[in-house]
Design an enzyme around this catalytic site. Structure first.
Site, PDB file in Angstrom:
ATOM      1  N   ASP A   1       0.820  -1.219   0.000  1.00  0.00           N
ATOM      2  CA  ASP A   1       0.000   0.000   0.000  1.00  0.00           C
ATOM      3  C   ASP A   1       0.850   1.264   0.000  1.00  0.00           C
ATOM      4  O   ASP A   1       0.485   2.266   0.620  1.00  0.00           O
ATOM      5  CB  ASP A   1      -0.948   0.034   1.209  1.00  0.00           C
TER       6      ASP A   1
ATOM      7  N   LYS B   1       1.352   2.593  -4.931  1.00  0.00           N
ATOM      8  CA  LYS B   1       1.837   2.102  -6.226  1.00  0.00           C
ATOM      9  C   LYS B   1       0.961   2.576  -7.376  1.00  0.00           C
ATOM     10  O   LYS B   1       1.453   2.876  -8.443  1.00  0.00           O
ATOM     11  CB  LYS B   1       1.821   0.569  -6.231  1.00  0.00           C
TER      12      LYS B   1
ATOM     13  N   GLY C   1      -4.822  -4.458  -4.512  1.00  0.00           N
ATOM     14  CA  GLY C   1      -5.977  -3.719  -5.030  1.00  0.00           C
ATOM     15  C   GLY C   1      -5.580  -2.299  -5.339  1.00  0.00           C
ATOM     16  O   GLY C   1      -4.771  -1.717  -4.635  1.00  0.00           O
ATOM     17  N   HIS C   2      -6.092  -1.771  -6.431  1.00  0.00           N
ATOM     18  CA  HIS C   2      -5.912  -0.343  -6.658  1.00  0.00           C
ATOM     19  C   HIS C   2      -7.138   0.223  -7.354  1.00  0.00           C
ATOM     20  O   HIS C   2      -7.908  -0.496  -7.970  1.00  0.00           O
ATOM     21  CB  HIS C   2      -4.613  -0.019  -7.384  1.00  0.00           C
TER      22      HIS C   2
ATOM     23  N   GLN D   1       1.856  -6.181  -3.046  1.00  0.00           N
ATOM     24  CA  GLN D   1       2.217  -6.181  -1.616  1.00  0.00           C
ATOM     25  C   GLN D   1       3.534  -5.392  -1.435  1.00  0.00           C
ATOM     26  O   GLN D   1       3.764  -4.439  -2.148  1.00  0.00           O
ATOM     27  CB  GLN D   1       2.326  -7.586  -1.042  1.00  0.00           C
TER      28      GLN D   1
HETATM   29  P1  IMP Z   1      -2.848 -12.750   2.155  1.00  0.00           P
HETATM   30  O1  IMP Z   1      -1.915 -12.249   1.105  1.00  0.00           O
HETATM   31  O2  IMP Z   1      -4.298 -12.436   1.900  1.00  0.00           O
HETATM   32  O3  IMP Z   1      -2.601 -14.188   2.497  1.00  0.00           O
HETATM   33  O4  IMP Z   1      -2.507 -11.938   3.510  1.00  0.00           O
HETATM   34  C1  IMP Z   1      -1.271 -12.102   4.185  1.00  0.00           C
HETATM   35  C2  IMP Z   1      -0.809 -10.757   4.771  1.00  0.00           C
HETATM   36  O5  IMP Z   1      -0.461  -9.873   3.732  1.00  0.00           O
HETATM   37  C3  IMP Z   1      -1.882 -10.033   5.604  1.00  0.00           C
HETATM   38  O6  IMP Z   1      -1.250  -9.313   6.645  1.00  0.00           O
HETATM   39  C4  IMP Z   1      -2.478  -9.064   4.601  1.00  0.00           C
HETATM   40  O7  IMP Z   1      -3.065  -7.946   5.232  1.00  0.00           O
HETATM   41  C5  IMP Z   1      -1.230  -8.677   3.825  1.00  0.00           C
HETATM   42  N1  IMP Z   1      -1.506  -8.215   2.457  1.00  0.00           N
HETATM   43  C6  IMP Z   1      -1.818  -8.982   1.389  1.00  0.00           C
HETATM   44  N2  IMP Z   1      -1.964  -8.209   0.294  1.00  0.00           N
HETATM   45  C7  IMP Z   1      -1.723  -6.952   0.675  1.00  0.00           C
HETATM   46  C8  IMP Z   1      -1.680  -5.697  -0.034  1.00  0.00           C
HETATM   47  O8  IMP Z   1      -1.881  -5.608  -1.254  1.00  0.00           O
HETATM   48  N3  IMP Z   1      -1.392  -4.604   0.725  1.00  0.00           N
HETATM   49  C9  IMP Z   1      -1.107  -4.680   2.048  1.00  0.00           C
HETATM   50  N4  IMP Z   1      -1.131  -5.813   2.737  1.00  0.00           N
HETATM   51  C10 IMP Z   1      -1.428  -6.947   2.059  1.00  0.00           C
END
Ligand code: IMP
Length: 428
Positions: A13, A16, A40-41, A221
């Site tokens: 976040d 990007k 997500g964006h 991420q």
């Molecule tokens: P998962 O990717 O849904 O398995 O989540 C694993 C961890 O990564 C959690 O702490 C989520 O909040 C974090 N996470 C996954 N995708 C994002 C993102 O795009 N931005 C910020 N945190 C993310």
């Protein structure tokens, strides 16, 4: 410069969307190489806003081919949902979207398991989109590459095998295993939409890079959520670092010309896990409101904190960053003073290293910098910034040990100080 990787240098976040959008103006191809609908964006389509989780924002530019590469995990229903939304608005050029036939399918049992686990004691705050369980299946060699959707019988066999494997886990978590035939029936119309988009994307991407096209690899991420280099086990299940672009898209490291890391002027994190510079008092709320720090996928309020320079230096190292894009500098406007973490105190003493494996026993060491009151919007060069803001970014550049490439001073596209455009970032 032709192949540029953009990655998050914190916990995701980092803003990007805006920077990738700026760069795609010059890109022939945008490639997502890892993660799935957990990212997500927001796309601005005419007067509408639309949150996309899989399709890169380059889809709105007629000259840009968008690639979802094989390092990704893709929920067929999310992908078709996004295509429908974009088509409704008359904006998607489907021939410009290519999906790897080796990316893995997220299916309802992945989402079910992710959700059930998040109700229990082992919850880590995932996005509950099934991303982790899908990568588990991939590593366990019982995943379903999207290419399997070309063959109904093969898909049915693979789904049945996966459900059988997941059934004890689902029952132990108190859930009801899904019925394979129902999954297959729902998958059929989705497969009809997705199969025409499938290709061997690594060949396509490699050829584009070889032909000197401008290719942007868009990370998802952030570094500290990377499965190998993040704050394990509070991480996502894929490679979020720059090296992930090579693995996830199928290009060799020698083909990458520049790596740009994005970092907010402060820090945020969603989900559980260590966050040493977290601000739990009023000032954290203030940053959350000023920065609109609410997850675009889940709507969850993001945790907020001071900038962590040892963590940023760590990200510079593991990604081999050539340039730094600092985002959301304007969010700090109005604060009298700013704290910046410059080191960590551990049992072994004070160090300026990020103690990635010992964060529980580490306390941040802060330096206090002067804040500024002036609006930053409208700044087009560092000289346009108030002196204290200039000192703040210079401090970041020095301590992160990485040249500044971009400083963003408002969500608006024009409110960006571009010191070096990513496609012009020449490695020394
Ligand atoms: P998962 O990717 O849904 O398995 O989540 C694993 C961890 O990564 C959690 O702490 C989520 O909040 C974090 N996470 C996954 N995708 C994002 C993102 O795009 N931005 C910020 N945190 C993310």
């Amino acid at each position: 410069m032709t192949a540029v990787v953009i990655v998050g240098a914190q916990w995701g976040d980092e803003g990007k969307g805006k920077i990738v959008d700026l760069c795609t103006e010059h890109a022939d191809m945008v490639v997502r190489f890892g993660g799935g609908p957990n990212a997500g964006h927001t796309l601005v389509v005419g007067n509408d806003k639309l949150v996309v989780r899989l399709i890169p924002s380059g889809i709105l530019r007629p000259q840009t081919t968008c690639v979802l590469a094989q390092g990704m995990v893709i929920d067929p229903s999310s992908l078709v949902g996004e295509l429908d939304e974009l088509e409704l608005r008359g904006h998607v050029q489907v021939r410009k979207l290519v999906v790897s036939d080796r990316a893995h399918a997220i299916l309802p049992y992945h989402v079910l398991v992710d959700g059930l686990r998040e109700q229990g004691a082992g919850a880590i705050g995932t996005t509950k989109r099934g991303v982790g369980p899908c990568y588990e299946d991939k590593a366990a060699r019982r995943g379903i590459p999207l290419g399997a959707l070309r063959d109904r019988a093969r898909t049915a066999r693979l789904v049945a095998t996966a459900i059988e494997a997941w059934t004890p886990t689902i029952r132990a978590l108190g859930g009801t295993p899904p019925v394979a035939d129902e999954i297959i029936a729902k998958l059929r119309p989705l497969a009809d939409r997705i199969v025409p988009l499938l290709a061997d994307t690594s060949k396509l991407v490699e050829r584009a890079v070889r032909d000197g096209k401008k290719v942007l690899f868009e990370g998802a991420q952030g570094t500290l959520l990377d499965v190998d280099h993040g704050t394990y086990p509070f991480v996502t299940s894929s490679s979020a670092v720059a090296g992930g672009a090579c693995v996830g898209a199928g290009v060799g490291p020698t083909r990458i010309d520049a790596v740009i890391g994005l970092a907010k002027a402060y820090c945020t994190r969603v989900g559980g896990g260590p966050f040493p510079t977290e601000l739990t008092e009023a000032i954290g709320d203030r940053l959350r409101k000023a920065g609109d720090e609410f997850g675009s996928v889940t709507g969850r309020p993001r945790r907020t904190g001071w900038l962590d320079l040892p963590a940023l230096r760590y990200a510079v190292g593991v990604n081999g960053l050539d340039g730094l894009a600092i985002t959301k500098l304007d969010v700090l406007t109005g604060l009298d003073t700013l704290q910046v973490c410059v080191g960590y105190r551990t049992a072994a003493g004070v160090s300026d290293d990020f103690p990635i494996d010992g964060l529980d026993g580490a306390t941040p060491v802060y330096e206090t910098l002067e804040g500024w009151k002036e609006e930053l919007a409208g700044a087009r060069s560092l000289e346009d910034l108030p002196a204290a803001a200039r000192r703040y970014v210079a401090f970041i550049e020095k301590h992160a040990d990485c040249p500044l490439a971009i400083v963003s001073v408002s969500p608006k596209r024009d409110d960006t100080i571009v010191l070096k455009s990513p496609f012009d970032t020449v490695r020394a």
